[in-house]
Write a protein that holds these residues in place. Structure first.
Motif, PDB file in Angstrom:
ATOM      1  N   ARG A   1     -10.015  12.679  -7.101  1.00  0.00           N
ATOM      2  CA  ARG A   1      -9.915  11.238  -6.903  1.00  0.00           C
ATOM      3  C   ARG A   1     -11.123  10.715  -6.122  1.00  0.00           C
ATOM      4  O   ARG A   1     -11.733   9.721  -6.499  1.00  0.00           O
TER       5      ARG A   1
ATOM      6  N   LYS B   1     -18.864   4.382  -7.787  1.00  0.00           N
ATOM      7  CA  LYS B   1     -19.701   3.628  -6.863  1.00  0.00           C
ATOM      8  C   LYS B   1     -21.179   3.860  -7.163  1.00  0.00           C
ATOM      9  O   LYS B   1     -21.979   2.932  -7.177  1.00  0.00           O
TER      10      LYS B   1
ATOM     11  N   TRP C   1      -9.179   0.570 -12.701  1.00  0.00           N
ATOM     12  CA  TRP C   1      -7.894   0.448 -13.406  1.00  0.00           C
ATOM     13  C   TRP C   1      -7.988  -0.418 -14.649  1.00  0.00           C
ATOM     14  O   TRP C   1      -6.993  -0.796 -15.229  1.00  0.00           O
TER      15      TRP C   1
ATOM     16  N   ASN D   1     -13.439  13.397   7.115  1.00  0.00           N
ATOM     17  CA  ASN D   1     -13.831  12.073   6.631  1.00  0.00           C
ATOM     18  C   ASN D   1     -14.563  11.210   7.660  1.00  0.00           C
ATOM     19  O   ASN D   1     -14.460   9.988   7.631  1.00  0.00           O
TER      20      ASN D   1
ATOM     21  N   ARG E   1     -22.573   7.423   1.106  1.00  0.00           N
ATOM     22  CA  ARG E   1     -21.701   6.961   0.019  1.00  0.00           C
ATOM     23  C   ARG E   1     -20.256   7.331   0.302  1.00  0.00           C
ATOM     24  O   ARG E   1     -19.347   6.530   0.132  1.00  0.00           O
ATOM     25  N   LEU E   2     -20.035   8.572   0.751  1.00  0.00           N
ATOM     26  CA  LEU E   2     -18.664   9.006   1.011  1.00  0.00           C
ATOM     27  C   LEU E   2     -18.058   8.207   2.150  1.00  0.00           C
ATOM     28  O   LEU E   2     -16.864   7.915   2.158  1.00  0.00           O
TER      29      LEU E   2
ATOM     30  N   THR F   1     -18.567   5.112   2.929  1.00  0.00           N
ATOM     31  CA  THR F   1     -18.192   3.745   2.577  1.00  0.00           C
ATOM     32  C   THR F   1     -17.336   3.691   1.309  1.00  0.00           C
ATOM     33  O   THR F   1     -17.242   2.662   0.660  1.00  0.00           O
ATOM     34  N   LEU F   2     -16.739   4.815   0.997  1.00  0.00           N
ATOM     35  CA  LEU F   2     -16.003   4.887  -0.269  1.00  0.00           C
ATOM     36  C   LEU F   2     -14.654   4.171  -0.189  1.00  0.00           C
ATOM     37  O   LEU F   2     -13.905   4.354   0.763  1.00  0.00           O
ATOM     38  N   ASP F   3     -14.396   3.353  -1.195  1.00  0.00           N
ATOM     39  CA  ASP F   3     -13.076   2.725  -1.351  1.00  0.00           C
ATOM     40  C   ASP F   3     -12.229   3.595  -2.244  1.00  0.00           C
ATOM     41  O   ASP F   3     -12.711   4.044  -3.268  1.00  0.00           O
ATOM     42  N   LEU F   4     -10.976   3.783  -1.876  1.00  0.00           N
ATOM     43  CA  LEU F   4     -10.102   4.544  -2.769  1.00  0.00           C
ATOM     44  C   LEU F   4      -8.854   3.728  -3.067  1.00  0.00           C
ATOM     45  O   LEU F   4      -7.778   4.047  -2.573  1.00  0.00           O
ATOM     46  N   PRO F   5      -8.988   2.679  -3.839  1.00  0.00           N
ATOM     47  CA  PRO F   5      -7.792   1.870  -4.089  1.00  0.00           C
ATOM     48  C   PRO F   5      -6.792   2.672  -4.914  1.00  0.00           C
ATOM     49  O   PRO F   5      -7.189   3.375  -5.840  1.00  0.00           O
ATOM     50  N   PRO F   6      -5.527   2.623  -4.531  1.00  0.00           N
ATOM     51  CA  PRO F   6      -4.527   3.376  -5.280  1.00  0.00           C
ATOM     52  C   PRO F   6      -4.299   2.732  -6.645  1.00  0.00           C
ATOM     53  O   PRO F   6      -4.619   1.559  -6.845  1.00  0.00           O
ATOM     54  N   ARG F   7      -3.806   3.529  -7.553  1.00  0.00           N
ATOM     55  CA  ARG F   7      -3.418   2.985  -8.847  1.00  0.00           C
ATOM     56  C   ARG F   7      -2.394   1.892  -8.580  1.00  0.00           C
ATOM     57  O   ARG F   7      -1.490   2.094  -7.755  1.00  0.00           O
TER      58      ARG F   7
END
Ligand SMILES: Nc1ncnc2c1ncn2[C@@H]1O[C@H](COP(=O)(O)OP(=O)(O)OP(=O)(O)O)[C@@H](O)[C@H]1O
Ligand SMILES: [Mg+2]
Lengths: 265, 372
Positions: free
Chosen positions: A128, A136, A146, B75, B93-94, B96-102
């Motif tokens: 993920r 990105k 999505w 992290n 990059r890691l 500032t990473l966004d991890l929006p959930p499904r």
């Protein structure tokens, strides 16, 4: 060819001939791309650049000729060997070729999930993170993950396809017109991304492009494909000096650029 | 690999903090087992102490390598990180990473799904009527402007639905004729009513089996093809291109197929009738000893012509249904391969259901017509 020479080339195409029906597309074509090198491939539209790439990736069988990747002839590989070697390259197709029934996220996750079927690859949480990282890097918003391909703009399709091509950190990238359809700002971003990746991961690439910026910034050497052959390979300066009608037309200052300059001054 | 320098590290203790030096090539994406080993070993070596990291001797690092370190650092960037700017990019990059959930499904999703299904159903029904209306409009328009009638498409449709189905349909009908006769012969012989085979077989084939077998075969062969080809036109945006040139899918695909099928299916029914009866006739001679002359002499007397026309009429109706249903589902498909599959299946299932339903309905309503 001796061992050292062999290992220096990541791609070696020898005496490749392609025929569709009675039309000959390539005639005894030779091309070598060295390890760690970005090779630009230019040529007129319909000249056989995409077909050449498909031959190299083993998607299309040439009428004759041999192709070596990572120093090994692809004709002699078993399917399992080919699968392993194919993991080491990433492809951006000219039309994107995203899976229409999957979201962008699932498209980029696809290579990871394929690996998993063989008991390889990374765990889900890592996957993920890596998927969003690639998204990105390709310049897409996290929310775009999505969306379905039909809901993307043409340029976004290109970027999602780039993210998929980068998914497994390929050592060798096949990029078929990655910046066509992007605005100049995005294509400059693409150029700098590829530059960064080269420094981070020792990347090699075969890049089809008509973008002079990309050619100048990214490509160590440029191959010119015309009339079924590689006319010449060399640095931008070298090939730009060639005395050949296509090359001359290609590098001629574009009328638009001239006009723009006259307006600015 | 020429650069097969495996990932290595050294750890020094420096007044309470650790100095970790990494070396080699940290390209870990395709090194499945090695990656897990390295992560475990490195974590054990660190023993969750605070550390300063020196990555200056790392030759190359890929995203899987960077991500592994990032996870070891929980992290967050470590206390101090020395590395080349290009390798640092990975960690920036890691960071500032966004991890929006499904997007999650709400608790009441079954209700939403049900509502969607009902709305979809209503919309589908509406669209089906619109399609039929559009069809009639297109037909009238084309009749008034015969030059704009899609003649070529109609003839192509007749060829694809009709001509190419001839071998398969012929074989199936012939076999059905034979099997029916063999089965009936057993019963009829018991009562000594051998000649009754002409009437029974003729009625069954002309009224029911001919049109229904034809319908089923055309659904499988052509209905599915029409649905899939229209649906795939959404994928390639061909439907939009058609509109740009003042054409519509309904004019170019739906209308020709409807007309083509209305013409070709009745003709196919004749072919199915013919071979079914030939099959029956041959079997009747072998099994029951009825000569061809006798069979052919009895047939028009025992089975009035009206039955043939009923069968033809049914065939035409089935043709209209198959073409319209297939077009409807093809048109409503979304531009992705999964929807294409689903709507193709839906079109076949719906056509079959409608054909069988209508056939039994007509059978029930017309029991008294056409019996001598
Ligand atoms: N599957 C195929 N069957 C027959 N001919 C083909 C096929 N694929 C490509 N061609 C022909 O081969 C030639 C080369 O095509 P190719 O797609 O490689 O061009 P290209 O150099 O990539 O052009 P462009 O810059 O427009 O993408 C074209 O003339 C094309 O018509
Ligand atoms: Mg091309």
């Amino acid at each position: 060819m001796d061992e050292v020479q062999k290992n220096k080339n990541i791609i070696a195409v020898k005496k490749l001939t392609t025929r569709f029906g009675r039309r000959i597309i390539h005639r005894d074509l030779d091309l070598e791309v060295r390890r760690g090198e970005v090779m630009g491939l230019i040529g007129s539209s319909g000249g056989g650049k995409t077909v050449l790439m498909q031959h190299i990736m083993g998607l299309l069988k040439p009428a004759s000729g041999s192709i070596e990747l990572f120093g090994e002839a692809i004709e002699e590989m078993t399917s399992e060997e080919f699968r392993h070697i194919a993991l080491r390259w990433g492809v951006l197709f000219q039309q994107g070729a995203l899976f229409s029934a999957m979201t962008v996220f699932d498209n980029i996750a696809f290579p990871f999930r394929e690996l998993k079927k063989y008991g390889e690859g990374v765990d889900d949480e890592t996957m993920r993170q890596l998927v969003f990282l690639k998204l990105k890097m390709a310049g897409l918003e996290a929310e775009d993950a999505w969306k379905y391909p039909a809901e993307l703009s043409g340029g976004m399709v290109k970027r999602a396809a780039l993210a998929r091509a980068l998914a497994l950190d390929a050592e060798l990238l096949f990029l078929d017109e990655p910046t066509s359809g992007l605005d100049p700002i995005r294509s400059a971003e693409f150029d700098s991304l590829l530059l960064e990746l080269r420094q981070e991961m020792q990347l090699s690439a075969l890049l089809v492009t008509h973008d002079l910026e990309s050619l100048a910034l990214l490509c160590d050497r440029i191959a010119i494909l015309d009339e079924g052959k590689v006319l010449a390979t060399g640095t931008l300066e070298e090939v730009a000096r060639l005395d050949h009608p296509f090359v001359k037309k290609f590098f001629e200052t574009r009328p638009g650029e001239k006009r723009l300059r006259s307006i600015q001054h | 690999m020429i650069d097969a320098v495996s990932p290595q590290w050294t750890i020094q203790e420096q007044g309470g903090t650790l100095l970790v030096r990494l070396k080699g090539v940290w390209k870990l994406m395709l090194l499945h087992e090695e990656r897990q080993k390295i992560e475990k070993k490195l974590a054990a070596d660190l023993d969750s102490k605070r550390a300063i990291w020196d990555l200056n001797d790392v030759q190359a690092i890929d995203s899987a390598g960077a991500q592994l370190l990032w996870r070891l650092w929980r992290n967050h960037p470590p206390l101090r990180l020395d590395c080349s700017p290009e390798h640092k990019r990975w960690f920036e990059r890691l960071d500032t990473l966004d991890l929006p959930p499904r997007p999650p499904r709400p608790l009441w999703w079954p209700l939403i799904e049900l509502g969607k299904f009902l709305a979809e159903f209503a919309r589908d029904t509406g669209r089906a009527f619109l399609l039929i209306g559009q069809l009639i409009v297109d037909l009238i328009y084309s009749l008034r402007h015969p030059r704009r009638m899609p003649w070529k498409e109609i003839s192509a449709s007749i060829y694809h639905t009709g001509a190419t189905a001839i071998p398969l349909l012929g074989l199936v009908s012939f076999l059905v004729g034979i099997v029916m006769t063999i089965q009936l012969a057993v019963e009829l012989e018991k009562f000594g009513q051998n000649l009754l085979i002409v009437q029974t077989l003729g009625l069954a084939i002309l009224r029911e089996l001919g049109p229904v077998i034809t319908g089923l075969i055309v659904v499988g062969r052509t209905g599915s093809t029409i649905a899939a080809s229209i649906a795939s036109m959404h994928l390639t945006e061909e439907t939009k291109a058609l509109r740009v040139y003042g054409n519509t899918p309904s004019q170019r695909i739906v209308l020709p197929n409807v007309i083509g099928m209305a013409i070709s299916i009745p003709l196919l029914v004749v072919w199915a009738d013919f071979l079914g009866i030939v099959g029956g006739m041959i079997t009747a001679k072998v099994r029951l000893g009825i000569s061809y002359e006798l069979f052919l002499e009895r047939l028009p007397v025992a089975v009035p012509w009206i039955n043939f026309w009923i069968g033809m009429g049914k065939g035409m109706l089935f043709g209209l249904i198959i073409a319209t249903v297939a077009s409807h589902f093809g048109l409503k498909a979304k531009p992705n391969t999964q929807s294409l599959q689903q709507e193709t299946t839906n079109s076949v299932v719906t056509s079959l259901a409608l054909i069988l339903l209508l056939d039994s309905l007509m059978g029930a309503l017309m029991t008294n017509i056409g019996l001598s």
